[in-house]
Design a protein around this motif. Structure first.
Motif, mmCIF file in Angstrom:
data_model
loop_
_atom_site.group_PDB
_atom_site.id
_atom_site.type_symbol
_atom_site.label_atom_id
_atom_site.label_comp_id
_atom_site.label_asym_id
_atom_site.label_seq_id
_atom_site.Cartn_x
_atom_site.Cartn_y
_atom_site.Cartn_z
ATOM 1 N N HIS B 70 0.804 -1.221 0.000
ATOM 2 C CA HIS B 70 0.000 0.000 0.000
ATOM 3 C C HIS B 70 0.845 1.284 0.000
ATOM 4 C CE1 HIS B 70 0.017 -0.917 4.437
ATOM 5 N NE2 HIS B 70 0.397 0.323 4.466
ATOM 6 N N GLY B 71 1.924 1.242 -0.796
ATOM 7 C CA GLY B 71 2.590 2.494 -1.124
ATOM 8 C C GLY B 71 3.462 3.101 -0.049
ATOM 9 N N ILE B 72 3.971 2.313 0.879
ATOM 10 C CA ILE B 72 4.812 2.924 1.900
ATOM 11 C C ILE B 72 6.186 2.258 2.018
ATOM 12 C CG2 ILE B 72 4.059 1.666 3.977
ATOM 13 C CD1 ILE B 72 4.480 5.481 3.640
ATOM 14 N N CYS B 73 6.324 1.013 1.534
ATOM 15 C CA CYS B 73 7.637 0.355 1.674
ATOM 16 C C CYS B 73 8.552 0.660 0.501
ATOM 17 C CB CYS B 73 7.474 -1.157 1.851
ATOM 18 S SG CYS B 73 7.062 -2.023 0.334
ATOM 19 N N GLY B 74 7.990 1.037 -0.647
ATOM 20 C CA GLY B 74 8.809 1.418 -1.792
ATOM 21 C C GLY B 74 9.434 0.260 -2.543
ATOM 22 N N SER B 75 8.898 -0.959 -2.408
ATOM 23 C CA SER B 75 9.527 -2.128 -3.048
ATOM 24 C C SER B 75 9.129 -2.319 -4.501
ATOM 25 C CB SER B 75 9.143 -3.415 -2.304
ATOM 26 O OG SER B 75 9.517 -3.362 -0.972
ATOM 27 N N ASP B 76 7.911 -1.931 -4.875
ATOM 28 C CA ASP B 76 7.415 -2.373 -6.181
ATOM 29 C C ASP B 76 7.377 -1.257 -7.226
ATOM 30 O OD1 ASP B 76 5.274 -1.017 -5.097
ATOM 31 O OD2 ASP B 76 3.777 -2.527 -5.614
ATOM 32 N N ALA B 77 8.443 -0.444 -7.239
ATOM 33 C CA ALA B 77 8.576 0.538 -8.317
ATOM 34 C C ALA B 77 8.828 -0.212 -9.613
ATOM 35 C CB ALA B 77 9.731 1.490 -8.023
ATOM 36 N N MET B 78 8.078 0.135 -10.659
ATOM 37 C CA MET B 78 8.319 -0.467 -11.964
ATOM 38 C C MET B 78 7.807 0.474 -13.047
ATOM 39 S SD MET B 78 5.736 -3.707 -11.457
ATOM 40 C CE MET B 78 6.492 -4.233 -9.928
ATOM 41 N N ARG B 79 8.158 0.150 -14.274
ATOM 42 C CA ARG B 79 7.781 1.003 -15.390
ATOM 43 C C ARG B 79 6.499 0.446 -15.975
ATOM 44 N NH1 ARG B 79 10.796 4.713 -18.578
ATOM 45 N NH2 ARG B 79 10.544 4.199 -20.767
ATOM 46 N N ILE B 80 5.391 1.176 -15.774
ATOM 47 C CA ILE B 80 4.078 0.707 -16.227
ATOM 48 C C ILE B 80 3.607 1.640 -17.336
ATOM 49 C CG2 ILE B 80 1.686 0.323 -15.538
ATOM 50 C CD1 ILE B 80 2.866 -0.123 -12.621
ATOM 51 N N ASN B 81 3.385 1.082 -18.511
ATOM 52 C CA ASN B 81 3.068 1.896 -19.702
ATOM 53 C C ASN B 81 4.075 3.028 -19.869
ATOM 54 O OD1 ASN B 81 0.984 0.331 -20.561
ATOM 55 N ND2 ASN B 81 -0.647 1.678 -19.833
ATOM 56 N N CYS B 160 9.774 10.843 1.391
ATOM 57 C CA CYS B 160 10.441 9.899 0.494
ATOM 58 C C CYS B 160 10.433 8.478 1.062
ATOM 59 C CB CYS B 160 11.886 10.335 0.254
ATOM 60 S SG CYS B 160 12.795 9.188 -0.802
ATOM 61 N N ILE B 161 10.095 7.489 0.192
ATOM 62 C CA ILE B 161 10.097 6.082 0.611
ATOM 63 C C ILE B 161 11.209 5.293 -0.086
ATOM 64 C CG2 ILE B 161 7.664 6.019 1.264
ATOM 65 C CD1 ILE B 161 7.078 4.777 -1.501
ATOM 66 N N LEU B 162 12.127 5.980 -0.760
ATOM 67 C CA LEU B 162 13.284 5.348 -1.390
ATOM 68 C C LEU B 162 12.896 4.244 -2.382
ATOM 69 C CD1 LEU B 162 15.566 5.223 1.763
ATOM 70 C CD2 LEU B 162 15.846 6.724 -0.213
ATOM 71 N N CYS B 163 11.863 4.520 -3.165
ATOM 72 C CA CYS B 163 11.413 3.518 -4.130
ATOM 73 C C CYS B 163 12.252 3.554 -5.407
ATOM 74 C CB CYS B 163 9.942 3.722 -4.464
ATOM 75 S SG CYS B 163 9.587 5.289 -5.296
ATOM 76 N N ALA B 164 12.954 4.672 -5.639
ATOM 77 C CA ALA B 164 13.803 4.866 -6.824
ATOM 78 C C ALA B 164 13.044 5.242 -8.083
ATOM 79 C CB ALA B 164 14.722 3.667 -7.089
ATOM 80 N N CYS B 165 11.746 5.526 -7.973
ATOM 81 C CA CYS B 165 10.985 5.974 -9.153
ATOM 82 C C CYS B 165 11.618 7.220 -9.770
ATOM 83 C CB CYS B 165 9.530 6.292 -8.780
ATOM 84 S SG CYS B 165 8.433 4.865 -8.832
ATOM 85 N N CYS B 166 12.025 8.185 -8.930
ATOM 86 C CA CYS B 166 12.578 9.433 -9.465
ATOM 87 C C CYS B 166 13.935 9.189 -10.119
ATOM 88 C CB CYS B 166 12.679 10.486 -8.350
ATOM 89 S SG CYS B 166 13.765 10.056 -6.971
#
Lengths: 198, 247
Positions: B70-81, B160-166
């Motif tokens: 639910h958007g707080i651990c930052g584990s599932d960053a991925m490129r979607i579309n 920041c949740i350090l997901c690496a999206c940025c």
């Protein structure tokens, strides 16, 4: 001893992490400083390798996701906050049946790198053990307290149950395992436990 | 109860949605390749649910990271579309399901397996900016107090949740093996502008180096990508300004 009483509210795990992480670290360092290394058994890694290899080589027909969903459903329905002897017995039956089915679980990812399929299978085995402990402990606690609301025992019973449940997994001679319960007194320090009146 | 007779609410019907996933099993595949999977989903389902269904019902070898869901651990960053997002915060109803939804690993970090990348370079950059409170003088006997205004000064970066999206949406980061990347600069900003911290000078020196903030070309990809709504580009600009105007 717990730091939250009988009901640890969601997201309050940080207090447990801080208190028990610190205590565990201090105790582990003290133990390590005062004890010699123990003699390793001949095959210390054998049990873990056997667990992993059994799952990796199994050709059984059960899928991790199916069993996990069934476990989640029965725990959610029958072992949630409001519970009775009947629902808990149902949950216990279901979990024990799922444990039997787990013996036939197989995975598709046979690789050795970042194998999440394998990891989820191992986790499911442990979760089923844990689910069983939760249900057996809840069945024996014939009172209501904190996050454990027995509709068949709606009152708090400090005489019999002002104590921690300790659960142990006991291996039987025939290879099966069962749960043994024990209890530990609550050590009361600064805050007096009292019944919730709100 | 009101006496109005209500029409029975129709049970929601799952719709078949097709996903095009960029797969790479390092022990089997020599190159990444695309595979399609179709699963039944409700409009309110998340992309993460779709991946779990694919893994659980179709192909157990599909590998991705996820934890809290639910958007707080930052584990599932991925490129979607083609856009960096968290799979657990991206709902099916917000995507065009008339064509396959593409899912691939975030870019710019070494591909480990399927949707999993090696996060080590990302966390090395994070550690390099010393993302912890640095103080001098004696340890106080009580909390380090701060006014609400001073706290608000660096509030954005604390999300920041350090997901690496940025960082993995940044074209400079993709092509440059050295740049610290947006997330590390946000982490530095969070302490540089904290009135309780006295390590700003050290962090500014680090970010003034050639791997630092001057590599930023202000493309705003990072701000668009942030699932926490942090104004990442602004945070980087604040550090640049601090470097220009510092005494």
């Amino acid at each position: 001893m717990s730091v939250h009483g009988a009901n640890r509210l969601g997201t309050n795990s940080l207090l447990d992490i801080n208190v028990f992480g610190r205590r565990a670290g201090i105790a582990a360092a003290e133990y390590a400083n005062n004890h010699d290394l123990v003699e390793l058994p001949a095959d210390p890694q054998g049990q873990t390798i056997a667990l992993v290899e059994q799952l990796r080589s199994s050709t059984g027909g059960e899928r991790v996701a199916t069993l996990r969903r069934a476990m989640q459903e029965t725990m959610d329905l029958n072992a949630q906050v409001y519970r009775t002897e009947a629902t808990l017995k149902q949950a216990l039956n279901d979990v024990q049946e799922l444990k039997r089915r787990f013996a036939n679980v197989s995975i598709q990812d046979k690789g050795v790198r970042y194998n999440t399929d394998l990891m989820e299978a191992i986790e499911l085995g442990f979760l089923l053990d844990l689910a069983e402990l939760v249900v057996v402990g809840a069945l024996e606690r014939k009172e209501s307290r904190g996050g454990h609301a027995r509709e068949d025992y709606p009152n708090r019973d400090d005489v019999n149950f002002m104590r921690h449940t300790m659960a142990y997994r006991r291996s039987e001679a025939d290879g099966s395992a069962s749960v043994r319960l024990d209890y530990k007194p609550v050590s009361v320090t600064r805050y007096q436990p009292m019944e919730r009146k709100y | 109860m009101t006496a109005i007779a209500e029409a029975p609410i129709a049970a929601p019907v799952a719709t078949d949605v097709t996903f095009r996933v960029r797969r790479f099993l390092p022990e089997i595949d020599s190159e990444p390749h695309w595979e399609e999977y179709t699963v039944g989903l409700f409009p309110t389902d998340r992309v993460l649910t779709a991946l779990e269904k694919i893994k659980g019902e179709i192909d157990g070898t599909l590998s991705f990271r996820r934890s809290c869901g639910h958007g707080i651990c930052g584990s599932d960053a991925m490129r979607i579309n083609g856009r960096n997002r968290l799979a657990c915060k991206t709902l099916v109803k917000d995507l065009d399901i008339s064509k396959p939804i593409t899912v691939e690993a975030i870019k710019g970090l070494p591909l480990e397996k399927d949707l999993i990348v090696d996060m080590d370079p990302f966390f090395e950059a994070y550690r390099a900016v010393m993302p912890f409170l640095i103080t001098d003088g004696h340890e106080p006997s009580r909390e380090r107090l701060q006014s609400a205004e001073d706290r608000a000064r660096f509030d954005d970066g604390t999300k920041c949740i350090l997901c690496a999206c940025c960082t993995t949406s940044c074209p400079v980061y993709w092509t440059d093996g050295q740049y610290f990347g947006p997330a590390a600069i946000v982490a530095a900003n969070r302490f540089i502008f904290d009135s309780r911290d006295s390590g700003a000078e050290q962090r500014l020196e680090i970010l003034n180096e050639k791997e630092g903030v001057w590599r930023c070309r202000t493309t705003f990809n990072c701000t668009d990508a942030c699932p926490r709504g942090i104004e990442v580009t602004k945070a980087i600009q604040e550090v640049k300004r601090a470097l220009i105007f510092r005494r």
